[in-house]
Write a protein that holds these residues in place. Structure first.
Motif, short mmCIF file in Angstrom:
data_model
loop_
_atom_site.label_atom_id
_atom_site.label_comp_id
_atom_site.label_asym_id
_atom_site.label_seq_id
_atom_site.Cartn_x
_atom_site.Cartn_y
_atom_site.Cartn_z
N SER A 101 0.85 -1.18 0.00
CA SER A 101 0.00 0.00 0.00
C SER A 101 0.89 1.23 0.00
O SER A 101 1.79 1.36 0.83
CB SER A 101 -0.91 0.01 1.23
OG SER A 101 -1.66 1.21 1.31
N GLY A 102 0.65 2.13 -0.95
CA GLY A 102 1.43 3.36 -1.04
C GLY A 102 0.52 4.58 -1.12
O GLY A 102 -0.48 4.56 -1.83
N GLN A 103 0.88 5.62 -0.38
CA GLN A 103 0.10 6.87 -0.38
C GLN A 103 1.05 8.04 -0.53
O GLN A 103 2.11 8.07 0.10
CB GLN A 103 -0.69 7.01 0.91
CG GLN A 103 -1.68 5.89 1.18
CD GLN A 103 -2.33 6.00 2.54
OE1 GLN A 103 -2.31 7.05 3.18
NE2 GLN A 103 -2.92 4.90 3.01
N ILE A 104 0.67 8.98 -1.37
CA ILE A 104 1.50 10.16 -1.58
C ILE A 104 0.61 11.37 -1.87
O ILE A 104 -0.44 11.24 -2.52
CB ILE A 104 2.51 9.93 -2.73
CG1 ILE A 104 3.51 11.08 -2.82
CG2 ILE A 104 1.81 9.71 -4.07
CD1 ILE A 104 4.68 10.81 -3.75
N ASP A 138 -2.70 5.43 -3.44
CA ASP A 138 -3.58 6.56 -3.13
C ASP A 138 -2.79 7.84 -3.34
O ASP A 138 -1.78 8.07 -2.66
CB ASP A 138 -4.07 6.45 -1.68
CG ASP A 138 -5.31 7.29 -1.43
OD1 ASP A 138 -5.35 8.43 -1.93
OD2 ASP A 138 -6.22 6.82 -0.74
N ILE A 139 -3.24 8.68 -4.29
CA ILE A 139 -2.49 9.87 -4.69
C ILE A 139 -3.38 11.10 -4.58
O ILE A 139 -4.52 11.09 -5.05
CB ILE A 139 -1.98 9.71 -6.14
CG1 ILE A 139 -1.10 8.45 -6.25
CG2 ILE A 139 -1.21 10.95 -6.57
CD1 ILE A 139 -0.80 8.04 -7.67
N THR A 140 -2.85 12.16 -3.96
CA THR A 140 -3.60 13.41 -3.78
C THR A 140 -2.76 14.58 -4.26
O THR A 140 -1.59 14.71 -3.87
CB THR A 140 -3.97 13.61 -2.30
OG1 THR A 140 -4.74 12.50 -1.84
CG2 THR A 140 -4.79 14.89 -2.13
N CYS A 141 -3.36 15.43 -5.10
CA CYS A 141 -2.69 16.63 -5.60
C CYS A 141 -3.42 17.86 -5.07
O CYS A 141 -4.61 18.05 -5.35
CB CYS A 141 -2.68 16.66 -7.12
SG CYS A 141 -1.67 15.37 -7.85
N GLY A 142 -2.72 18.71 -4.33
CA GLY A 142 -3.31 19.92 -3.81
C GLY A 142 -3.47 20.98 -4.89
O GLY A 142 -2.98 20.83 -6.02
N SER A 143 -4.15 22.06 -4.57
CA SER A 143 -4.39 23.15 -5.52
C SER A 143 -3.08 23.71 -6.05
O SER A 143 -2.08 23.79 -5.32
CB SER A 143 -5.19 24.27 -4.85
OG SER A 143 -6.46 23.82 -4.46
N ALA A 144 -3.08 24.05 -7.34
CA ALA A 144 -1.94 24.69 -8.01
C ALA A 144 -0.70 23.80 -8.03
O ALA A 144 0.42 24.29 -8.06
CB ALA A 144 -1.62 26.03 -7.36
N THR A 145 -0.89 22.49 -8.03
CA THR A 145 0.24 21.57 -8.15
C THR A 145 0.24 20.91 -9.53
O THR A 145 -0.78 20.89 -10.22
CB THR A 145 0.19 20.47 -7.08
OG1 THR A 145 -1.02 19.72 -7.23
CG2 THR A 145 0.27 21.06 -5.69
N SER A 146 1.38 20.36 -9.89
CA SER A 146 1.51 19.62 -11.14
C SER A 146 2.41 18.42 -10.86
O SER A 146 3.54 18.59 -10.41
CB SER A 146 2.12 20.50 -12.23
OG SER A 146 2.27 19.76 -13.44
N ALA A 147 1.89 17.22 -11.12
CA ALA A 147 2.64 16.02 -10.79
C ALA A 147 2.26 14.89 -11.72
O ALA A 147 1.24 14.95 -12.43
CB ALA A 147 2.39 15.62 -9.33
N LEU A 148 3.07 13.86 -11.70
CA LEU A 148 2.76 12.64 -12.46
C LEU A 148 3.26 11.45 -11.67
O LEU A 148 4.13 11.56 -10.81
CB LEU A 148 3.38 12.68 -13.86
CG LEU A 148 4.90 12.60 -14.00
CD1 LEU A 148 5.41 11.16 -14.00
CD2 LEU A 148 5.34 13.28 -15.29
N ALA A 149 2.70 10.29 -12.00
CA ALA A 149 3.16 9.03 -11.43
C ALA A 149 3.37 8.04 -12.55
O ALA A 149 2.58 7.98 -13.51
CB ALA A 149 2.17 8.48 -10.41
N THR A 150 4.43 7.28 -12.45
CA THR A 150 4.72 6.23 -13.41
C THR A 150 5.21 5.01 -12.63
O THR A 150 5.24 5.03 -11.40
CB THR A 150 5.77 6.69 -14.44
OG1 THR A 150 5.94 5.68 -15.44
CG2 THR A 150 7.11 6.98 -13.80
#
Length: 292
Positions: A26-29, A83-95
């Motif tokens: 289980s991974g959360q970020i 489980d991945i959460t992006c806050g306001s005004a963020t830019s991210a990716l997961a691979t």
């Protein structure tokens, strides 16, 4: 002296086979905005065989997460969740660090659950590398996405049926894949795929895979107007047509763009996927693990 043997005990002189150990992870970020428009790590949690690494990204303010299954693959009974959460005004990716391999199951189904939440004004791209299904594999996978306001989201999933270099052109598998994308609580996209049985029988039909051994889905959802989406569709169709060995289509409806691809082998599929992903990422480069 007498010893009582319960029905669950092995017969005298016979050693019971131990239950096979199963992989669980289980991974959360979560990501947060930082000074200068840079996206930084907010929180990280990892358990079991689920590992997350954050490589240095050059020439971009976005953050990148590389998801790792340290067990080396999945088989029946294994369980993974992200489980991945992006806050306001963020830019991210997961691979992913590598292609995920689904090995033969001796019982049970491997389960992979991914939950993604993207806040208003944020962008997140879900870009795992290909999933490879082996003979007698069983996988039940889900992708649940919650978007808020003007959030942008891109999802890519590619599947390879066996290993062509090993002569695997037909396999028996059970593959289930379910997507749900919501914006402000309203369902904007749902997609359920079930591929079960002998692939050369199911996949040879024109309505399924037309004999191809690899396929992919790309879905982009954003606040873009109809004219912008229509332009992206035209460009995507041109890119697909430039690869004669790859079949596909692109369409836009309801504020989202959807692309389906079929190819006889994984390398041809990836050769078409890479420029399409770059197009939908507005020219941003792919994660380094995709090209090294």
């Amino acid at each position: 002296m007498y010893a009582a043997i319960s029905p669950s005990d092995p017969a005298p002189g016979i050693t019971a086979s131990p239950a096979a150990q199963r992989a669980k992870g289980s991974g959360q970020i979560s990501f947060k905005p930082a000074e200068g428009g840079v996206t930084r790590l907010d929180r990280l949690y990892q358990q079991g065989c689920a590992k997350i690494r954050l490589p240095k990204v050059y020439g971009s303010k976005a953050s990148e997460a590389v998801l790792i299954n340290s067990s080396g693959g999945l088989t029946g009974g294994d369980e993974m969740s992200w489980d991945i959460t992006c806050g306001s005004a963020t830019s991210a990716l997961a691979t992913t660090q590598a292609c995920e391999k689904l090995y033969k199951s001796n019982g049970g189904t491997a389960r992979v659950e991914t939950r993604i939440s993207v806040a208003d004004g944020a962008r997140f791209d879900w870009l795992p590398q290909e999933t490879i299904l082996f003979d007698r594999s069983a996988l039940d996978r889900s992708l649940m996405v919650e978007l808020e306001g003007s959030a942008r989201f891109l999802a890519v999933e590619a599947v390879l049926l066996g290993r062509l270099a090993m002569g695997e052109t037909s396999l028996n598998t059970c593959f289930k894949d379910h997507w749900q994308i919501r914006r402000n609580g309203k369902l904007i996209h749902t997609d359920t795929l079930r591929l079960e049985g002998q692939t050369d029988l199911v996949g040879n039909r024109a309505a399924t895979l037309s004999g191809n051994l690899s396929f992919a889905t790309l879905c982009y959802a954003g606040p873009d107007d109809d004219e912008t989406l229509s332009h992206l569709v035209d460009e995507a169709r041109t890119l697909i047509a430039s690869e004669p060995d790859c079949t596909g289509g692109a369409s836009a409806v309801g504020g989202k763009l959807l692309i389906r691809l079929l190819a006889p082998q994984g390398m041809l599929l990836r050769r078409t996927l890479i420029p399409l992903i770059s197009l939908l990422r507005a020219g941003e480069p792919l994660p380094r693990v995709w090209t090294t």
